[in-house]
Enzyme design. Structure first.
Site, mmCIF file in Angstrom:
data_model
loop_
_atom_site.group_PDB
_atom_site.id
_atom_site.type_symbol
_atom_site.label_atom_id
_atom_site.label_comp_id
_atom_site.label_asym_id
_atom_site.label_seq_id
_atom_site.Cartn_x
_atom_site.Cartn_y
_atom_site.Cartn_z
ATOM 1 N N ARG A 1 8.295 -4.530 2.001
ATOM 2 C CA ARG A 1 7.408 -3.511 1.452
ATOM 3 C C ARG A 1 7.758 -2.172 2.097
ATOM 4 O O ARG A 1 8.119 -2.117 3.280
ATOM 5 C CB ARG A 1 5.936 -3.848 1.723
ATOM 6 C CG ARG A 1 5.363 -4.915 0.802
ATOM 7 C CD ARG A 1 5.226 -4.400 -0.622
ATOM 8 N NE ARG A 1 4.581 -5.338 -1.518
ATOM 9 C CZ ARG A 1 5.214 -6.199 -2.299
ATOM 10 N NH1 ARG A 1 6.539 -6.259 -2.255
ATOM 11 N NH2 ARG A 1 4.553 -6.996 -3.121
ATOM 12 N N HIS B 1 13.399 -1.153 -6.339
ATOM 13 C CA HIS B 1 12.534 -2.340 -6.242
ATOM 14 C C HIS B 1 12.962 -3.391 -7.280
ATOM 15 O O HIS B 1 12.164 -3.827 -8.114
ATOM 16 C CB HIS B 1 11.069 -1.949 -6.450
ATOM 17 C CG HIS B 1 10.117 -2.912 -5.823
ATOM 18 N ND1 HIS B 1 8.906 -2.546 -5.303
ATOM 19 C CD2 HIS B 1 10.193 -4.265 -5.609
ATOM 20 C CE1 HIS B 1 8.271 -3.583 -4.808
ATOM 21 N NE2 HIS B 1 9.034 -4.649 -4.983
ATOM 22 N N GLU C 1 6.487 4.739 -4.703
ATOM 23 C CA GLU C 1 7.321 4.266 -5.810
ATOM 24 C C GLU C 1 6.708 4.688 -7.140
ATOM 25 O O GLU C 1 5.480 4.580 -7.293
ATOM 26 C CB GLU C 1 7.462 2.735 -5.756
ATOM 27 C CG GLU C 1 8.165 2.234 -4.510
ATOM 28 C CD GLU C 1 8.362 0.711 -4.496
ATOM 29 O OE1 GLU C 1 8.121 0.076 -5.554
ATOM 30 O OE2 GLU C 1 8.757 0.165 -3.462
#
Length: 334
Positions: free
Chosen positions: A230, A278, A259
């Site tokens: 994360r 991601h 993000e």
């Protein structure tokens, strides 16, 4: 069991839930309507696992779903004090992302060791420049996070001849694959010997900001750092400084504090940093696998059998293989 109401947060693209036809009333919702619809739902599927709307909308009291499933390995986006405190069950997508992420990390490790980026850049310049690259066999990796993703990364690196130190919350001896799983307080002593540092830890109060200036200072100049856990596990300014000042050799980030990564973020231009959006666990067909996994667990729910992938809400992850029935009548753990 009477027909359940399944509320699905996020529908772009919508999950394929054909197996629920005639068995459950499926309602799709967006973030704006979530709070109004939560009280009437038996089950909540967090299909959009990037949204933090559940944390904001979860009711302090009154009716609420009895089971929440997130289509992600991490649960930090949805856990809030009210959800942690009540008796709603939370399950995650453990089992879908482990091997794809391990392959992604292995690809990064090989690309860094063999300087593929340098080869591509020299090819672009039409330059013939012989170089020597690193040998993976015999190098040492510290993998932080001893859950299924960290273990898959570790076993994949072992297959490449890399020596792996796996770090978990607490020490475990006689591990069948790694021998010793180190406790988290051993990390500082392991970092100075690391050629590769891979962060696969869950985001909790204890791990937030784990990789800060002090952690990067403990790594040797040859170290390469990879984060697929994360974003908030890493203090990004500290990583930028470590790379710009050549205190570590290179890094790769697949997750970020914010993000999507803003276009004006300094991370885009840091030397020897690979940025990916991601995507480390997202292989062809991954959404179908997530939908099948949820429907398998719904079969368990409907039959009153133990649910798979039960999250310990206080810890913020699935600590051991756990099953738990939706009526709280049966629980198994390690």
């Amino acid at each position: 069991m009477s027909e359940s109401t399944v509320l699905v947060l996020g529908s772009d693209p919508p999950p394929k839930l054909d197996r629920l036809t005639g068995r459950a009333r499926v309602i799709f919702t967006d973030e704006d309507s979530l709070a109004d619809r939560l009280p009437s739902a038996d089950v909540l599927l967090a299909w959009d696992f990037t949204s933090d709307a559940i944390r904001r909308a979860w009711p302090e009291k009154g009716p609420r779903p009895r089971w929440v499933h997130t289509a992600s390995a991490g649960v930090d986006q949805l856990l809030c004090p009210a959800l942690v405190a009540d008796d709603t069950l939370v399950t995650n997508a453990r089992g879908v992302f482990e091997q794809p992420i391990a392959e992604y990390v292995a690809g990064l490790v090989i690309a860094m060791a063999k300087d593929f980026y340098g080869s591509w850049e020299l090819q672009r310049q039409r330059r013939w420049q012989h170089r020597e690259t690193l040998r993976l066999a015999g190098s040492r990796a510290v993998v932080v996070g001893s859950g299924p993703i960290g273990r898959a990364i570790g076993t994949t690196l072992l297959a490449l001849g890399v020596k792996v130190d796996l770090v978990g919350r607490r020490e475990r001896a006689d591990d069948p694959e790694f021998g010793l799983v180190h406790a988290s307080d051993a990390l500082n002593g392991l970092l100075p010997q690391a050629d590769w540092v891979v962060c696969a830890a869950p985001l909790t109060d204890a791990t937030r900001g784990l990789f800060d200036k002090a952690a990067f200072s403990r790594m040797p100049p040859r170290a390469r750092f990879i984060n697929i856990g994360r974003g908030p596990l890493v203090v990004e300014d500290a990583l930028v400084a470590a790379l710009r000042e050549w205190r570590i050799a290179a890094a790769a980030l697949d997750v970020f504090e914010e993000e999507p990564l803003p276009t004006d973020s300094p991370l885009w231009d840091v030397p020897h940093l690979i940025v990916s959006p991601h995507m480390s666990g997202d292989t062809l067909g991954w959404r179908d696998a997530l939908a099948e996994q949820f429907q398998d667990n719904f079969d368990q729910w409907s039959a009153g059998r133990p649910l798979h992938n039960l999250v310990d809400k206080r810890l913020g992850y699935v600590p051991v293989p756990v099953s738990y029935t939706h009526n709280r009548a049966h629980q198994t753990s390690e």
